[in-house]
Design an enzyme around this catalytic site. Structure first.
Site, PDB file in Angstrom:
ATOM      1  N   LYS A 178      11.565  18.775  10.109  1.00  0.00           N
ATOM      2  CA  LYS A 178      12.461  19.724   9.455  1.00  0.00           C
ATOM      3  C   LYS A 178      12.121  19.866   7.976  1.00  0.00           C
ATOM      4  CE  LYS A 178      16.081  17.406  10.647  1.00  0.00           C
ATOM      5  NZ  LYS A 178      17.464  16.932  10.914  1.00  0.00           N
ATOM      6  N   THR A 211      26.317  22.032   2.741  1.00  0.00           N
ATOM      7  CA  THR A 211      25.337  21.786   3.801  1.00  0.00           C
ATOM      8  C   THR A 211      25.661  20.545   4.624  1.00  0.00           C
ATOM      9  OG1 THR A 211      23.946  20.526   2.269  1.00  0.00           O
ATOM     10  CG2 THR A 211      23.507  22.889   2.458  1.00  0.00           C
ATOM     11  N   GLY A 213      26.423  18.136   7.329  1.00  0.00           N
ATOM     12  CA  GLY A 213      26.385  18.201   8.784  1.00  0.00           C
ATOM     13  C   GLY A 213      25.279  19.051   9.367  1.00  0.00           C
ATOM     14  N   THR A 214      24.369  19.573   8.546  1.00  0.00           N
ATOM     15  CA  THR A 214      23.342  20.463   9.099  1.00  0.00           C
ATOM     16  C   THR A 214      22.411  19.753  10.087  1.00  0.00           C
ATOM     17  OG1 THR A 214      22.047  20.080   7.089  1.00  0.00           O
ATOM     18  CG2 THR A 214      23.311  22.115   7.198  1.00  0.00           C
ATOM     19  N   GLY A 215      22.000  18.520   9.746  1.00  0.00           N
ATOM     20  CA  GLY A 215      21.095  17.799  10.644  1.00  0.00           C
ATOM     21  C   GLY A 215      21.741  17.463  11.969  1.00  0.00           C
ATOM     22  N   CYS A 216      22.980  16.966  11.910  1.00  0.00           N
ATOM     23  CA  CYS A 216      23.727  16.667  13.138  1.00  0.00           C
ATOM     24  C   CYS A 216      23.897  17.930  13.973  1.00  0.00           C
ATOM     25  CB  CYS A 216      25.107  16.115  12.803  1.00  0.00           C
ATOM     26  SG  CYS A 216      25.118  14.644  11.781  1.00  0.00           S
TER      27      CYS A 216
END
Length: 277
Positions: A178, A211, A213-216
């Site tokens: 990512k 931003t 929580g974007t990865g989760c």
């Protein structure tokens, strides 16, 4: 009334008391995609939009009991694995996932924050590398996690591609490096590698401090799409579109970096024509 048939996904991750990331973000993401969400909580965190103040890890036996309770009763069409934190828990969950017949596993290797702070100790990193990566249908490391796994600095698109190759050799069927933490024009650019096909996946970056929580959310959205039957690359593309839309409509809660808008069509009338499937 006749029960409604629905795909089911399982998230194995930590709880975020502020509701922006972790289990809470995963379950909202599953619901958006009309997937029934189930969960195994690995840790209780005291956190809000300003940061984390406490983390309490659950015993491995508690986590695996939750997974067993779900898997013994329901068909699990996909799994998302997030925060595991310590070696004994990583090993227990890896043993269980290798033993139980579940759908494809999306692993978000929660090891390093987007800012570059290592979140787990070196023993846990090695356990993730040796035990969890070979189980992953799709692995979603951020820039710093990819750097740690690949053993190289990552500054350019070519670096991202080389890191994806090196990490793929550790056993994951697909690696998605990512680019949210990449500099300049590479922000929002991810690299996909499945051992044969290398793809560069780009979206227009969204300029927002909200931003959390974007990865989760991305890994949960990929799992939801896999549960619905999408091929892996399509699942990733659709998940990226969802996260980008959610970033455009963050929630006005808290006094720090707020959460993205997981249910943005419900909060913005102009988006009521957006389709979930």
């Amino acid at each position: 009334m006749k029960p409604f048939p629905v795909a089911t996904a399982l998230t194995i991750a930590g709880s975020d008391s502020g509701g922006g990331a972790g289990i809470q973000a995963d379950l909202r993401t599953f619901s958006f995609h009309r997937v029934h969400g189930t969960s195994a909580v690995t840790a209780i965190t005291a956190q809000n939009t300003r940061g984390v103040t406490r983390v309490d890890l659950l015993p491995p036996e508690s986590v695996t009991a939750q997974v067993d309770a779900v898997a013994s009763d329901m068909r699990v069409d996909a799994v998302k694995v997030g925060m595991l934190a310590q070696r004994p828990l990583i090993e227990a969950v890896a043993d269980q996932l290798a033993r139980v017949s579940l759908g494809p596993i999306v692993v978000d290797p929660v090891m390093v924050s987007r800012a570059g702070s290592q979140l787990i100790d070196n023993e846990a990193v090695e356990a993730l590398r040796a035990r969890m990566l070979p189980l992953a249908a799709i692995l979603t490391p951020n820039r710093h996690e990819a750097k740690l796994l690949a053993g190289m600095d990552i500054q350019t698109l070519d670096d991202m591609r080389e890191a994806a190759r090196r990490i793929h050799a550790l056993g994951s069927r697909v690696v998605l490096v990512k680019g949210g933490g990449m500099p300049g024009a590479l922000r929002g650019t991810d690299v996909w590698f499945d051992g044969t096909r290398m793809e560069t996946l780009s979206v227009a970056p969204v300029d927002t401090p909200n931003t959390h929580g974007t990865g989760c959310t991305l890994s949960a959205a990929i799992a939801a799409r896999l549960a619905l039957g999408a091929p892996p690359l399509e699942a990733v593309r659709l998940a990226k579109e969802y996260v980008t839309s959610a970033l455009r409509y963050p929630l006005a809660v808290g006094h720090g970096n707020g959460p993205i808008g997981h249910f943005f069509p419900l909060t913005h009338e102009q988006n009521t024509d957006i389709k979930c499937n």
